[in-house]
Write a protein that holds these residues in place. Structure first.
Motif, PDB file in Angstrom:
ATOM      1  N   GLY A 279       0.823  -1.193   0.000  1.00  0.00           N
ATOM      2  CA  GLY A 279       0.000   0.000   0.000  1.00  0.00           C
ATOM      3  C   GLY A 279       0.859   1.246   0.000  1.00  0.00           C
ATOM      4  N   LEU A 280       0.455   2.261  -0.759  1.00  0.00           N
ATOM      5  CA  LEU A 280       1.250   3.486  -0.880  1.00  0.00           C
ATOM      6  C   LEU A 280       0.334   4.695  -0.748  1.00  0.00           C
ATOM      7  CD1 LEU A 280       3.986   4.850  -1.493  1.00  0.00           C
ATOM      8  CD2 LEU A 280       3.415   4.705  -3.925  1.00  0.00           C
ATOM      9  N   LYS A 281       0.737   5.651   0.080  1.00  0.00           N
ATOM     10  CA  LYS A 281      -0.046   6.868   0.272  1.00  0.00           C
ATOM     11  C   LYS A 281       0.900   8.055   0.362  1.00  0.00           C
ATOM     12  CE  LYS A 281      -3.391   9.071   3.377  1.00  0.00           C
ATOM     13  NZ  LYS A 281      -4.151   8.928   4.659  1.00  0.00           N
ATOM     14  N   LEU A 282       0.606   9.109  -0.385  1.00  0.00           N
ATOM     15  CA  LEU A 282       1.403  10.337  -0.364  1.00  0.00           C
ATOM     16  C   LEU A 282       0.523  11.509   0.019  1.00  0.00           C
ATOM     17  CD1 LEU A 282       3.494  10.073  -3.681  1.00  0.00           C
ATOM     18  CD2 LEU A 282       4.120   9.317  -1.393  1.00  0.00           C
ATOM     19  N   SER A 283       1.096  12.430   0.777  1.00  0.00           N
ATOM     20  CA  SER A 283       0.428  13.694   1.104  1.00  0.00           C
ATOM     21  C   SER A 283       1.493  14.764   1.252  1.00  0.00           C
ATOM     22  CB  SER A 283      -0.403  13.575   2.388  1.00  0.00           C
ATOM     23  OG  SER A 283       0.436  13.253   3.492  1.00  0.00           O
ATOM     24  N   ALA A 284       1.060  16.029   1.220  1.00  0.00           N
ATOM     25  CA  ALA A 284       2.035  17.120   1.278  1.00  0.00           C
ATOM     26  C   ALA A 284       1.405  18.339   1.915  1.00  0.00           C
ATOM     27  CB  ALA A 284       2.539  17.465  -0.129  1.00  0.00           C
ATOM     28  N   GLU A 285       2.271  19.213   2.446  1.00  0.00           N
ATOM     29  CA  GLU A 285       1.877  20.518   2.977  1.00  0.00           C
ATOM     30  C   GLU A 285       2.642  21.595   2.219  1.00  0.00           C
ATOM     31  OE1 GLU A 285       2.712  20.527   7.125  1.00  0.00           O
ATOM     32  OE2 GLU A 285       1.109  19.102   7.649  1.00  0.00           O
ATOM     33  N   GLY A 286       1.905  22.528   1.590  1.00  0.00           N
ATOM     34  CA  GLY A 286       2.545  23.609   0.847  1.00  0.00           C
ATOM     35  C   GLY A 286       3.029  23.191  -0.530  1.00  0.00           C
ATOM     36  N   LEU A 287       2.724  21.966  -0.934  1.00  0.00           N
ATOM     37  CA  LEU A 287       3.122  21.445  -2.244  1.00  0.00           C
ATOM     38  C   LEU A 287       1.936  20.700  -2.855  1.00  0.00           C
ATOM     39  CD1 LEU A 287       6.481  19.869  -1.056  1.00  0.00           C
ATOM     40  CD2 LEU A 287       6.334  21.936  -2.440  1.00  0.00           C
ATOM     41  N   THR A 288       1.870  20.665  -4.170  1.00  0.00           N
ATOM     42  CA  THR A 288       0.831  19.911  -4.868  1.00  0.00           C
ATOM     43  C   THR A 288       1.469  18.700  -5.529  1.00  0.00           C
ATOM     44  OG1 THR A 288      -0.414  21.941  -5.298  1.00  0.00           O
ATOM     45  CG2 THR A 288      -0.961  20.009  -6.624  1.00  0.00           C
ATOM     46  N   LEU A 289       0.926  17.508  -5.216  1.00  0.00           N
ATOM     47  CA  LEU A 289       1.479  16.268  -5.735  1.00  0.00           C
ATOM     48  C   LEU A 289       0.573  15.676  -6.804  1.00  0.00           C
ATOM     49  CD1 LEU A 289       2.606  14.529  -2.407  1.00  0.00           C
ATOM     50  CD2 LEU A 289       3.970  15.956  -3.932  1.00  0.00           C
TER      51      LEU A 289
END
Length: 858
Positions: A279-289
C-alpha cells in the motif's frame, strides 16, 4: 631497554641522540660497516614517545683518497601506554530497524581501582562522515601517538666535505595526502542522523549504556565511543546497518521556488520480509502532488519506481509524507522537507511620518501588496526610536545574506545595546542574546591570525582598520559583561599596539591609526603623549572626520576634554562641508562613506559627552531617505541612536487601543504573523494612536521580493549572465536543456565609468541546477572558451546549494568576468532568479539581470 638498529655503509663513529622537545640523552658509539645493534635505556624522560637520531661520521683518509662523509638517520620510538590505556568495545545489534530505539552498550576494561570512568557516545550517518572524510576520535593516538619533532639539528661537520666532488644528497620523507576540495552541502531533505550523548558514567559492571531513537533513515550508521578516567583513555567504534524490510528512497529537488514544477522519483526496493501487495499513500503541505497508485505488487528482491509530479506553493519549509504498508501490515513512513523560497533580489522601502496628536496609523496586509506571497516583512517604530529607524536598521542587518568579518561584527555590535528592541522584533537568537553575541565573538575569532589581526574572510593580517573595528567590538562586548577569551583579546590589543608603534609618519591618512588609538585608550593601553602629539601636530592630517572623532574620543577617555573638543570641532567642520551624503564610486580602506562618518562622529561625540557639536543637526542628516545602507552605515547609525536615546518617550501612545510598555517596535509578516516579543499572534492589522498632546515620529520599513520581478537595471554597473556548453557553444536557456547537461556560467560586470569598489556578485540558481565544480574557472580550462578572459582569483567565493556568490575588489572601467560550471539535475520548469552585483559599502551602486524560466527535460 630499547634496541636501536643502524646499518651504515662504512665504519665510523655514531652520535646517537634521543630527542623530544629537547635533548633527552646522547651517546657516542663506534660502529662497523653493516648492521649494528645499540642498547638504549628507556627512562621516564621518554614520555609517550621520542625520536632517536643517529649521525655516523667517517673521517678523511688521505692515503685512501677518501673525503670525510656523514650519514644521518631518524626514527620514532613509541612508548606502550600500559595502564594509561582503556580497552573499549561497542556492543550493538548488527542491524536495527528505522523508527525504533538503537540500544548501545560500551564495555570498558582496564579501569584502575577506585577510579570512575566516563564515555561519550555518538551515532552518525556514514554518508555525513564521508562528506568531510571524518575519522573516529582516537584519544590514544592523540596522547600516545607520534608527534612532530620538537628540536632542530645542526652541525659543522658538513663544512669538512668537499662539495665539488660529489652530488647533493636527496632528502626522502613521507607526505600528507592532498587536501580534498569541499563544497557546502545542501540542506537536508530528511532528518539527519547525527546523535550524541555524554558524559555517561560507566557502571560497576563496566558498561556505559545509552539509547538513540532512530528516524526513518535507511543506511549505515557509525557508532563512536570515547572513554576516559583520571589516568587513562580509550576509544571504540562499530558500524550498524539501519534498514526497513522495504526501503523507500526519494529523489527530490534540494529546493524550489514558488510555482516551480518538477517531479519526485520514488524507488521502492524489497530487502527482507514478505513480498506481494504494497500500500502506498502520499500527502504534502505547501506542495501539490500528482497521482500515484494506492496499491502495487512488489516481488522478492524487486524494485518499483514512481515518478510523481510536484508543484511548489508558498515560501517556507514544505513537507512531503510517504507512507508504505507491507503485506504483513507494517506501516513505514518517511517525511521529506523541501525548502521553498524566492531567490530574486530583495528590496526595501522606508516611510517616515509625523503622527499628529489625536491621529492614528494602521498597518495591515496591504503593505505587502507589491511583494511575492510570503516574502514580505514590515517593521514599525514610534517615538524617539523611530527617528533613525532603529528596528528597520536592525532588521536589515539581520537579513543581510553574507558573512565576512566586518559584516558579522556590524550585525552583532548594535545588539550590545538594543536587546529590548531585538526581543520585541523576535530577531533570530533574540531570546538568548548573550548566546548570539557569544557566537558572533567566536565567528570573528576564527578569522584571527596568530599575530592578533583579523582577515576579512579568513585568518590573515594587514587590514589595520578592520583589526581596530573588531577589537572595538570585543572591547565593547567585554565591557557589557559578555565573555571574550582573554588570550584572544590580549593578542588583538597587542597587535594594535604593535601597529601603532610601527606606523609611519603621514601628511594625509591615519584612519586606522586613530581608530586603534581610541580602542587602546579605552583599555588604558594608549600613551597620552602620542594622543597629544597627533592632536597638536597632525590634527588636520587625518583624512576623514571619523578618524578625527576617534582621536577626540581617545583624548576624552583620558580626561583631556579641551583637546578632545578641538578634534571634535575639526570633525564637525569636515562633516558640515558635505553638500550631500551621496559620493562617487571610490574605494575606502576603512569601509566607510560620508553617511557612516556622520553617524560615527555623532556617536563618539555623544558618548564622550562633548558639547562641541550640535547633535540635533547631525541626527537630522541621518534620517531615513529611502537609500539602501551598508552594514557600516547601519551599524554606526544604530550606535548613534543608542547614544541619543535616553528614555522611550511613548507617553500617550496606544497600540490596538492598549498602552505600550517599553520601546514601541512591532513586526508584521506577510503571512499575518505578528511578533510582540513574547508570543506570535495572528492579526489582521496594527493600529497606532497618538493620544498625547504633541506629534510623534513614526517610521515604517517594508522588505520583500517584488511580486513581479524587476527588469534588468543598473546604477553604476551593468551585469549580464551567459551560458555555454563545455565546448564553448552558446546555450539558449529559452530553448530548454536536458538533465545531465553541463554548462559554463559566465557573469560579466561592466562599470559605467572608472569605479573602485568591493563588489559582491550573487547568482541564484534555478532549482533544477546544481554547481558541478566548486571552483572558479581559470583561463584555458575550457578549450572552447580559451578566448574568454576571466578573473581567476577572488577575495572570497562560496558555492552554495542554491546560489553562487563571490566578492571581488575591482578598480577601473574594464569588464569583470567570473565563470563556474553547473549541471542540470532535476527535470521540470523552474524560476530562474536574477543575478546581481552591488558595491558592499555603497549599496545604491548595484545592478541585476532579468529573471526568467528554465525548462529541463529528462
Amino acid at each position: 631497554m630499547a634496541q636501536l638498529r643502524i646499518v651504515p655503509r662504512a665504519a665510523g663513529t655514531a652520535l646517537v641522540y634521543v630527542l623530544s622537545n629537547r635533548l633527552v640523552t646522547m651517546k657516542v658509539v663506534k660502529v662497523a660497516e653493516g648492521e649494528n645493534t645499540i642498547k638504549l635505556d628507556v627512562t621516564d624522560d621518554w614520555g609517550t614517545g621520542v625520536y632517536v637520531s643517529a649521525s655516523v661520521l667517517r673521517p678523511m683518509d688521505v692515503a685512501a683518497g677518501r673525503n670525510p662523509a656523514r650519514a644521518l638517520g631518524l626514527a620514532h620510538a613509541s612508548i606502550a601506554p600500559g595502564k594509561k590505556a582503556l580497552t573499549a568495545a561497542v556492543e550493538v545489534a548488527a542491524e536495527v530497524a528505522p523508527r525504533s530505539p538503537m540500544e548501545i552498550a560500551v564495555k570498558v576494561d582496564g579501569i584502575a581501582r577506585g577510579e570512575t570512568a566516563y564515555a561519550t557516545i555518538a551515532a552518525v550517518d556514514v554518508g555525513i562522515l564521508n562528506i568531510t572524510a571524518f575519522t573516529a576520535p582516537d584519544p590514544k593516538g592523540h596522547y600516545f601517538g607520534q608527534r612532530k619533532l620538537g628540536v632542530g639539528m645542526r652541525d659543522l661537520y658538513g663544512r669538512l666535505i668537499d662539495g665539488l666532488s660529489g652530488a647533493a644528497g636527496t632528502v626522502r620523507s613521507g607526505g600528507d595526502a592532498a587536501a580534498q576540495a569541499r563544497m557546502q552541502a545542501p540542506p537536508p531533505t530528511e532528518e539527519l542522523v547525527a546523535y550524541f550523548t555524554g558524559p555517561v558514567t560507566v557502571d560497576k559492571d563496566g558498561y556505559a549504556r545509552t539509547t538513540f531513537d532512530m528516524s526513518s533513515f535507511n543506511g549505515t550508521v557509525k557508532v563512536m565511543a570515547v572513554v576516559w578516567s583520571n589516568t587513562a583513555v580509550g576509544q571504540a567504534d562499530a558500524e550498524v546497518l539501519v534498514r526497513d524490510p522495504v526501503v523507500v528512497t526519494a529523489s527530490i529537488p534540494r529546493f524550489m521556488s514558488p510555482n516551480d514544477e518538477s517531479r519526485m522519483l520514488l524507488e521502492v526496493v524489497h530487502a527482507t520480509g514478505p513480498a506481494g501487495k504494497m500500500g502506498l499513500k502520499l500527502s504534502a503541505e505547501g506542495l501539490t502532488l500528482g497521482e500515484v497508485p494506492n496499491e502495487f505488487a512488489l516481488a522478492k528482491g524487486a524494485k518499483a519506481t514512481f515518478s510523481v509530479p510536484i508543484t511548489a506553493g508558498a515560501e517556507g519549509l514544505q513537507s512531503v509524507f510517504v507512507s508504505l504498508t507491507t503485506p504483513d501490515g507494517k506501516q513505514l513512513t518517511k517525511e521529506l522537507v523541501i525548502p521553498v523560497h524566492n531567490g530574486d533580489p530583495e528590496i526595501s522601502r522606508t516611510q517616515r511620518l509625523e503622527l499628529a496628536a489625536g491621529e492614528s496609523f494602521t498597518l495591515d496586509q496591504t503593505a505587502f501588496a507589491d511583494f511575492a506571497p510570503g516574502s514580505g516583512l514590515a517593521t514599525l517604530s514610534v517615538g524617539p526610536i523611530a527617528r533613525l529607524d532603529v528596528p528597520g536598521l536592525l532588521a536589515s542587518l539581520d537579513r543581510y545574506p553574507y558573512g565576512c568579518t566586518e559584516q558579522v561584527t556590524s550585525r552583532a555590535l548594535p545588539l550590545l545595546y538594543f536587546d529590548q528592541v531585538a526581543k520585541a522584533m523576535q530577531l533570530k537568537g533574540a531570546e538568548d542574546l548573550p548566546s548570539r553575541i557569544s557566537k558572533a565573538v567566536g565567528e570573528v575569532l576564527t578569522n584571527q591570525s596568530s599575530e592578533g589581526g583579523f582577515g576579512l574572510w579568513g585568518p590573515s593580517s594587514g587590514d589595520f582598520w578592520l583589526d581596530a573595528y573588531v577589537t572595538d567590538f570585543l572591547s565593547r562586548a567585554k565591557a557589557q559583561g559578555h565573555g571574550v577569551p582573554d588570550v584572544a583579546f590580549r593578542s588583538a590589543l597587542d597587535n594594535l599596539r604593535n601597529r601603532v608603534n610601527y606606523t609611519a609618519d603621514f601628511d594625509e591618512g591615519g584612519e586606522a591609526l586613530a581608530y586603534a588609538l581610541m580602542v587602546l585608550a579605552r583599555e588604558g593601553a594608549a600613551t597620552i603623549g602620542d594622543l597629544r602629539y597627533y592632536a597638536d601636530v597632525k590634527g588636520d592630517a587625518f583624512a576623514t572626520p571619523i578618524a578625527q572623532a576617534q582621536l577626540a574620543a581617545a583624548l576624552a577617555s583620558y580626561g583631556d576634554q579641551k583637546r578632545a573638543d578641538t578634534m571634535f570641532n575639526k570633525a564637525g567642520a569636515r562633516v558640515a562641508a558635505y553638500k550631500s551624503l551621496t559620493e562617487a564610486q571610490i574605494y575606502r580602506e576603512d569601509y566607510g562613506s560620508r553617511r557612516r562618518d556622520v553617524a560615527a562622529v555623532l556617536t563618539l561625540a555623544t558618548e564622550a559627552k562633548s558639547k562641541a557639536l550640535d547633535a540635533e543637526v547631525l541626527a537630522l542628516s541621518l534620517r531615513p531617505d529611502g537609500r539602501s545602507l551598508s552594514t557600516q552605515e547601519a551599524s554606526w547609525t544604530l550606535l548613534a541612536a543608542n547614544a541619543l536615546i535616553e528614555q522611550p518617550g511613548n507617553d500617550g501612545i496606544t497600540l490596538n487601543g492598549k498602552p505600550v510598555e517599553g520601546p514601541l517596535v512591532r513586526v508584521l509578516k506577510a503571512d499575518a504573523t505578528h511578533t510582540d516579543g513574547a508570543k506570535a499572534d495572528s492579526v489582521k492589522a496594527l493600529t497606532v494612536s497618538n493620544g498625547s498632546n504633541k506629534p510623534t515620529t513614526l517610521t515604517l520599513t517594508t522588505y520583500g521580493v517584488p511580486r513581479v520581478p524587476e527588469s534588468a537595471t543598473g546604477n553604476g554597473y551593468a551585469i549580464t549572465r551567459s551560458y555555454y556548453q563545455m565546448d564553448g557553444v552558446p546555450v539558449d536557456l529559452d530553448s530548454g536543456v536536458k538533465a545531465g547537461d553541463r554548462m559554463v556560467v559566465v557573469l560579466e560586470v561592466v562599470p559605467f565609468g572608472k569605479a573602485q569598489a568591493r563588489l559582491m556578485l550573487a547568482d541564484p540558481l534555478p532549482a533544477g541546477f546544481e554547481i558541478d565544480n566548486p571552483n572558479l574557472l581559470r583561463g584555458g580550462e575550457v578549450g572552447g572558451l580559451d578566448w574568454l578572459k576571466v578573473q581567476e582569483d577572488a577575495q572570497h567565493s562560496e558555492f552554495r546549494q542554491d546560489r553562487f556568490i563571490s566578492q571581488v575588489d575591482w578598480e577601473g572601467s574594464n569588464t569583470l568576468r567570473l565563470a563556474y560550471v553547473v549541471r542540470a539535475v532535476s527535470p521540470g520548469q523552474f524560476h530562474h532568479p536574477a543575478a546581481s552585483v552591488e558595491d558592499m559599502y555603497r549599496p545604491d551602486y548595484r545592478a541585476q539581470t532579468d529573471a526568467g524560466r528554465v525548462t529541463i527535460s529528462e
